[in-house]
Write a protein that holds these residues in place. Structure first.
Motif, short mmCIF file in Angstrom:
data_model
loop_
_atom_site.label_atom_id
_atom_site.label_comp_id
_atom_site.label_asym_id
_atom_site.label_seq_id
_atom_site.Cartn_x
_atom_site.Cartn_y
_atom_site.Cartn_z
N VAL A 48 -26.13 34.84 -23.89
CA VAL A 48 -27.06 34.98 -22.75
C VAL A 48 -27.72 33.15 -23.07
O VAL A 48 -27.75 32.89 -21.19
N LEU A 52 -27.06 31.11 -19.64
CA LEU A 52 -28.40 29.95 -18.51
C LEU A 52 -28.45 29.02 -18.50
O LEU A 52 -29.12 28.13 -17.72
N VAL A 125 -22.24 45.36 -24.99
CA VAL A 125 -23.14 46.20 -23.63
C VAL A 125 -24.49 44.96 -23.32
O VAL A 125 -24.40 45.05 -22.08
N MET A 126 -25.07 44.20 -24.17
CA MET A 126 -25.46 43.44 -23.85
C MET A 126 -24.98 41.87 -22.84
O MET A 126 -26.18 41.73 -22.05
N ALA A 128 -22.49 42.14 -21.78
CA ALA A 128 -21.93 42.95 -20.15
C ALA A 128 -22.98 42.55 -19.26
O ALA A 128 -22.89 42.12 -17.92
N ILE A 129 -24.17 43.28 -19.53
CA ILE A 129 -25.74 43.96 -19.06
C ILE A 129 -25.91 42.66 -18.07
O ILE A 129 -26.20 42.72 -16.94
N PHE A 130 -26.39 41.62 -19.60
CA PHE A 130 -26.65 40.32 -18.54
C PHE A 130 -25.31 39.55 -17.23
O PHE A 130 -26.59 39.51 -16.65
N ALA A 132 -24.22 41.59 -15.39
CA ALA A 132 -24.02 42.02 -14.52
C ALA A 132 -25.34 42.07 -13.84
O ALA A 132 -24.83 41.46 -12.56
N PHE A 133 -26.21 41.31 -13.93
CA PHE A 133 -27.76 40.65 -13.79
C PHE A 133 -27.08 39.70 -12.57
O PHE A 133 -27.67 39.42 -11.88
N ARG A 136 -25.17 39.49 -9.79
CA ARG A 136 -25.95 39.96 -8.73
C ARG A 136 -26.52 38.54 -8.07
O ARG A 136 -27.15 37.97 -8.63
N GLY A 137 -25.76 38.22 -6.43
CA GLY A 137 -26.73 37.32 -5.70
C GLY A 137 -26.74 36.10 -6.52
O GLY A 137 -27.33 34.84 -5.34
N LYS A 139 -28.80 34.32 -7.56
CA LYS A 139 -29.96 33.28 -7.24
C LYS A 139 -30.75 32.70 -8.81
O LYS A 139 -30.90 31.35 -8.54
N ILE A 140 -29.99 33.20 -10.08
CA ILE A 140 -30.28 32.60 -11.03
C ILE A 140 -29.94 31.15 -10.95
O ILE A 140 -30.62 30.02 -10.76
N LYS A 143 -32.01 28.71 -8.56
CA LYS A 143 -32.40 28.10 -8.71
C LYS A 143 -32.60 27.27 -10.37
O LYS A 143 -33.25 25.99 -9.94
#
Lengths: 145, 117, 172
Positions: A48, A52, A125-126, A128-130, A132-133, A136-137, A139-140, A143
């Motif tokens: 993650v 980032l 899973v963690m 994959a979830i990150f 996925a979010f 999406r979009g 925007k992260i 920014k």
């Protein structure tokens, strides 16, 4: 965040230690605090952090989606498979005593393998979830880019 | 009754009720999720409070003959935390989809849109 | 912790709310160390303060940063909360004191875990032993829940990029 030199360098320094610490927590969980759940999360945090700082696309290149999805399934499979192996060796489902020559060693081995399965699933899973979010979009990335 | 006595339980109840209040009184879906996780954490604190033995130490076998705290609540809560974050992620994912479908994450606005159509 | 929660209720800036919930998790983790749950504290610090804050920020970045002022009446929820809380406090009056070694919870299966787990599993960390061995079914169930949640999030959020890419390849 690609123009923040300090963050990039520090992240690069930190990530190997986070991964190492994750492995330590995973495999030392029998003797000290730790285990599959914690190790999985710590391991995921390293990815993650990378995503980032260096952007999602670079992180995706390092660990492609299909490996993550395979990891999710494989972890559960290792856990359930250990139970089935124990059953084939003449014990009950998830009874690790039959895995080695004497029951305590078998239990130790079983716990070790099962914790590995847990860690693999949780980490995948963690991540994959990150992804996925973050995917999406986008925007992260905007920014911070 | 010597201190802390039942004080810990009352703090837990306060936190739990605060979480419940956020879930019921706020219309914003993300804030509802935060309230839910406050509620959840208060239950974790409740379990671990029950597992504590006075003068006990962490349940890892060490030489000597110490008093250990009860490991069972720790096990239950350990798994519950990770399951909690997985379900939280699930809820947030649904919220993101709701935001795409309705353009808002306020409950009453979604209600209104439903009535208008 | 009480202060953090009160701020969470008051504030309307969702970014601050999410940050405060991370702080709340960290405080909970320190409390877990105090009551000897080192494994749990570890998990809470990594999960509650780390991953879930990041996830909530991710969700915020694709939705909105501000909560609109609550238009609902807050009287009914407040009444419900006060009544429930009072009932629960009444319930705690029968509970054993904090740290009481004679509490019923310490009398049932815990002594066996504490005395026999090293002998039976040769794993010194009782939490790990109980987690993976004595309550193996339970943990298998939890892992399956995490597995299902992961699949669910992927299904909900990941665009069907695979199909589009295949169409592109067909066209090319």
């Amino acid at each position: 965040m690609s123009h923040h030199l300090v963050i990039r360098v520090i992240a690069k320094l930190l990530i190997p230690f986070i991964l190492l610490f994750g492995l330590y927590v995973q495999f030392h969980g029998d003797f000290g605090p730790g285990g599959g759940f914690q190790a999985g999360v710590i391991f995921a945090v390293a990815f993650v952090l990378y995503a980032l700082v260096y952007g999602l696309d670079n992180a995706r290149r390092i660990i492609p989606d299909r490996y993550i999805r395979a990891g999710i399934a494989l972890g559960v499979l290792i856990f359930a498979g250990t139970g089935v192996v124990a059953m084939f060796l003449g014990g009950n489902y998830l009874d690790y005593s039959v895995l080695a020559h004497d029951p305590p060693h078998g239990q130790h081995l079983g716990i070790f393998v099962v914790e590995f399965g847990v860690g693999l699933t949780v980490a995948s899973v963690m991540v994959a979830i990150f992804f996925a979010f973050a995917g999406r979009g986008h925007k992260i990335d905007e920014k911070e880019g | 009754m010597e201190w802390p006595g039942l004080f810990n339980y009352w703090i837990v109840i306060f936190l739990m009720m605060a979480g419940l209040y956020v879930v019921m009184a706020r219309a914003n879906l993300i804030k509802k999720m935060v309230g839910l996780s406050i509620f959840q954490a208060s239950v974790f604190i409740f379990y671990l409070t029950m597992g504590k033995v006075a003068g006990g130490t962490a349940p890892i076998v060490i030489p000597g003959n110490p008093v250990y705290s009860n490991p069972l609540p720790h096990v239950l809560i350990l798994t519950a935390i990770v399951v909690g974050v997985a379900t939280l992620a699930m809820g947030l994912a649904i919220i993101v989809r709701i935001n795409e479908a309705y353009g808002t994450i306020e409950e009453d606005e979604i209600d209104q849109q439903e009535h208008d159509s | 912790m009480v202060l953090t929660v009160l701020l969470i209720i008051r504030l309307h800036n969702l970014f601050a709310v999410v940050m405060l919930s991370g702080i709340y998790s960290l405080l909970a983790a320190t409390f877990f160390v105090v009551v000897d749950g080192v494994d749990v504290a570890f998990t809470e610090a990594a999960v509650g303060a780390g991953i879930s804050t990041v996830l909530m920020l991710g969700a915020l970045s694709v939705t909105t940063q501000r909560e609109k002022a609550a238009a609902k009446s807050t009287l009914v929820p407040l009444a419900v909360v006060v009544v429930t809380g009072a009932a629960l406090v009444y319930g705690t009056l029968d509970m054993p004191n904090y740290g009481d070694p004679e509490a019923p919870i310490h009398k049932h299966v815990a002594p066996r875990y504490i005395e026999d787990s090293l002998k039976e599993t040769s794993v010194p960390n009782m939490v790990t032993a109980v987690l993976a061995s004595y309550r193996g079914y339970d943990t298998l169930g939890e892992v399956t829940v995490i597995f299902t949640a992961g699949i669910g999030v992927i299904l909900l959020l990941v665009r069907v990029g695979g199909r589009r890419r295949r169409e592109d390849e067909d066209a090319a």
